[in-house]
Design a protein around this motif. Structure first.
Motif, PDB file in Angstrom:
ATOM      1  N   ARG A  83       1.974   4.046   0.069  1.00 38.40           N
ATOM      2  CA  ARG A  83       1.886   5.410   0.031  1.00 38.40           C
ATOM      3  C   ARG A  83       1.917   5.880  -1.260  1.00 38.40           C
ATOM      4  NH1 ARG A  83       5.587   5.965   5.307  1.00 38.40           N
ATOM      5  NH2 ARG A  83       4.220   6.427   6.928  1.00 38.40           N
ATOM      6  N   TRP A 139       1.282   2.494  -5.743  1.00 41.93           N
ATOM      7  CA  TRP A 139       1.877   3.022  -4.775  1.00 41.93           C
ATOM      8  C   TRP A 139       3.509   3.066  -5.006  1.00 41.93           C
ATOM      9  CZ3 TRP A 139      -1.937   4.515  -1.984  1.00 41.93           C
ATOM     10  CH2 TRP A 139      -3.028   3.583  -1.615  1.00 41.93           C
ATOM     11  N   PHE A 153       3.319  -1.044   1.717  1.00 40.40           N
ATOM     12  CA  PHE A 153       3.273  -1.334   2.919  1.00 40.40           C
ATOM     13  C   PHE A 153       3.963  -2.603   3.566  1.00 40.40           C
ATOM     14  CE2 PHE A 153       1.140  -3.285   6.729  1.00 40.40           C
ATOM     15  CZ  PHE A 153       1.774  -2.533   7.699  1.00 40.40           C
ATOM     16  N   TRP A 169      -0.582   5.676   6.320  1.00 38.85           N
ATOM     17  CA  TRP A 169      -0.658   4.713   5.312  1.00 38.85           C
ATOM     18  C   TRP A 169      -1.982   4.742   4.571  1.00 38.85           C
ATOM     19  CZ3 TRP A 169       3.747   2.362   3.404  1.00 38.85           C
ATOM     20  CH2 TRP A 169       4.745   2.228   4.224  1.00 38.85           C
TER      21      TRP A 169
END
Length: 210
Positions: free
Chosen positions: A98, A117, A121, A185
């Motif tokens: 994200r 990010w 994730f 995501w």
């Protein structure tokens, strides 16, 4: 529970008439060959939907887009993603996360901050890697990685988010259970200082609960 970033720009949507008219003139194969990136695959999803993917799926990296560029996963499902680099000339990676809420955009292409990010994730996720072919390097970051066979082919690196980078023609199998991380995501290829991402090499994963 993390939710989709409200600052992310909306994905482009096409009407059925726009897609059918365009594909009738070009032919579906020709359209994907010519434009085969975000708009066409997104338009097809708008019409046909995005069923939950489970079991074994194939993810193809091309220059400069992914097929598919949208997936729906269900928490708790067992997955095997076979990542293929279909490019004959370019190295490509697959990373999921994200972005920062203040993510800036240049024209139509997203520009991430220098650190990639904000949320990786794969942080804390158990994943098994197998059948490596042409892996240029691999960053495990904070994932719980099990290697099938020797680690040698992976060229393990540190720094950055979880990401396997494949040489042209390379493949890698990633097996895991979808973690309890629902919501939207984003995935992409950050090779060449995010140039691949900016030129359209990105996609979306929607993780749902029953």
């Amino acid at each position: 529970m993390e939710q989709e970033n409200e600052h992310m720009p909306a994905e482009p949507t096409w009407s059925r008439r726009q897609l059918i008219t365009g594909l009738t003139g070009l032919g579906i194969a020709g359209a994907i060959t010519m434009f085969g990136k975000w708009p066409i695959v997104t338009a097809a999803r708008d019409i046909f939907g995005s069923p939950v993917s489970s079991g074994q799926i194939h993810l193809y990296a091309l220059d400069y887009y992914f097929v598919p560029n949208y997936m729906t996963w269900r928490v708790g499902d067992k997955m095997e993603v076979i990542f293929h680099n279909q490019s004959p000339t370019h190295w490509h990676e697959w990373t999921i996360g994200r972005p920062h809420p203040n993510m800036q955009y240049f024209q139509a292409f997203g520009v991430l901050n220098a650190d990639g990010w904000v949320h990786d994730f794969w942080d804390g996720v158990a994943v098994t890697l197998s059948d490596p072919v042409g892996v240029d390097n691999f960053v495990p970051h904070k994932a719980k990685v099990t290697y099938v066979g020797p680690k040698g082919p992976y060229q393990i690196s540190s720094g950055g988010d979880f990401s396997p980078t494949l040489q042209p023609g390379g493949t890698l199998h990633l097996s895991f259970t979808v973690p309890d991380k629902p919501g939207i995501w984003h995935y992409g290829c950050f090779v060449q200082q995010f140039i691949h991402w900016r030129t359209g090499m990105r996609g979306v994963i929607n993780i749902v609960r029953d």
